[in-house]
Design an enzyme around this catalytic site. Structure first.
Site, PDB file in Angstrom:
ATOM      1  N   CYS A  68     -12.489   1.827 -15.507  1.00  0.00           N
ATOM      2  CA  CYS A  68     -12.859   3.239 -15.351  1.00  0.00           C
ATOM      3  C   CYS A  68     -11.575   4.077 -15.315  1.00  0.00           C
ATOM      4  O   CYS A  68     -11.280   4.733 -14.334  1.00  0.00           O
ATOM      5  CB  CYS A  68     -13.673   3.433 -14.075  1.00  0.00           C
ATOM      6  N   GLU A 103       0.821  -1.208   0.000  1.00  0.00           N
ATOM      7  CA  GLU A 103       0.000   0.000   0.000  1.00  0.00           C
ATOM      8  C   GLU A 103       0.859   1.265   0.000  1.00  0.00           C
ATOM      9  O   GLU A 103       0.523   2.258  -0.632  1.00  0.00           O
ATOM     10  CB  GLU A 103      -0.952   0.010   1.201  1.00  0.00           C
TER      11      GLU A 103
END
Length: 346
Positions: free
Chosen positions: A190, A35
């Site tokens: 997207c 992350e």
DNA sequence: AAGACGGGGGA
DNA sequence: TCCCCAGTCTT
């Protein structure tokens, strides 16, 4: 789960999402490391670094014990090196404060250096199954489009709205698949440039797809106020002529005729007066010219050569131009305006 | 050639 | 509390 958004996303993630990323494992250390690396870097770039970093620092303990320079060396090339320093600090904190076991709650993860709200939520969700909302660039893009939320997402009010929406959409179960699904959808369907609405599981209710606004959403960051530069343009005349110089072929106003420029009126006066008998006027009011990348503030300084070396030279060359002729030549717009004001008295 | 990207730190 | 910055990659 009762909300169709999460339901569809989880189903899509199951069939079309990514399941083979090396950090999709049940290990908070690996989840955390991924992350942090993914904060400003795309998956494809991270993969290599992640593998090498993990080989060098296989656990939070080895990372905490390593010299920070070794950590930076392993990070070298990834950029944003404060991430590596914070990573090292956080590893020490996890060892010292938590005995080597990462805290599970988002709120507690957030207290570690380099971990903000979204990263904390992602770690809590992936590593511990906590029901927490993330809001990274992918999610912002998906949500602004799906729900037609205008306004720059970095803006406080817009971001607040997005966080509220992200929390409202959270499913009761399946948080890992849902969280991963948002990231995958944003990264593979997207996308910023050419979203693949044709294969998007959310296209049915999507405001941007329906209204043809995928190009406008998310609203781009407002243009930075462009920097301002100042210049003095010497309007040197002799009889009915004006001194003009040819600009370099590249750069601003490339190849156009223009007035000689100086950093300050002192420099302009010094040069003018070195030519002989020169009357330097008081400067005219400043003129503003706006380019895409900066604002140019022009101080026009009129001066008249009475007598002296009319065959003057300046590096880059230049010539005396009859005013009427000059006005017909290729001139930058503000220079043309200035010469136009000169014309009535010439 | 310009914008995206998440968190930290300074105003 | 808000705003600006950073370093590399993508478009």
């Amino acid at each position: 789960m009762e909300n169709a958004f999460a339901e569809r996303l989880v189903a899509w993630q199951r069939d079309h999402g990514r399941h083979d990323l090396p950090w999709q494992v049940d290990d908070p250390y690996r989840v955390w490391l991924s992350e942090i690396m993914l904060q400003q870097t795309q998956v494809a770039t991270v993969l290599d670094y992640y593998a090498r970093f993990l080989a060098r620092f296989p656990s939070v303990e080895t990372l905490a014990e390593a010299p920070v320079d070794d950590v930076l060396a392993a990070w070298s090339g990834l950029g944003y090196y404060s991430r590596a320093r914070n990573l090292h600090k956080a590893a020490k904190r996890v060892m010292d404060v938590y005995g080597g076991a990462f805290p599970q709650a988002r709120s507690e993860l957030e207290t570690l250096p380099g971990i903000g709200r979204s990263t904390a939520a992602a770690i809590a969700a992936f590593a511990f199954g906590e029901r927490e909302a993330i809001l990274d660039g992918n999610v912002k893009r998906v949500l602004t489009r799906a729900f037609g939320i205008a306004g720059f997402p970095g803006e406080k009010a817009v971001e607040k709205k997005l966080w509220a929406l992200a929390e409202r959409l959270l499913p009761e179960t399946g948080i890992q698949a849902y969280t991963q699904g948002q990231m995958d959808l944003g990264a593979t369907v997207c996308t910023r440039g050419r979203p693949a609405c044709i294969v998007c599981p959310m296209v049915d209710g999507c405001v941007a797809a329906r209204e043809g606004r995928t190009g406008e959403l998310p609203t781009p960051r407002p243009k930075k106020t462009v920097p301002t530069r100042d210049t003095v343009m010497l309007m040197l005349t002799w009889q009915d002529k004006v001194w003009l110089e040819r600009r370099p072929p590249s750069g601003i106003w490339g190849g156009l005729l223009s007035l000689p420029e100086f950093a300050g009126s002192g420099a302009a006066e010094d040069w003018a007066c070195s030519l002989g008998n020169v009357d330097v006027d008081i400067a005219w009011p400043e003129l503003e010219h706006v380019f895409t990348h900066y604002r140019l503030i022009i101080t026009p300084l009129p001066a008249r050569l009475r007598e002296g070396s009319a065959n003057l030279v300046r590096d880059g060359g230049g010539d005396w131009w009859p005013l009427a002729e000059a006005l017909d030549a290729g001139l930058p717009a503000p220079v043309k305006r200035l010469l136009g004001r000169l014309a009535p008295r010439a």
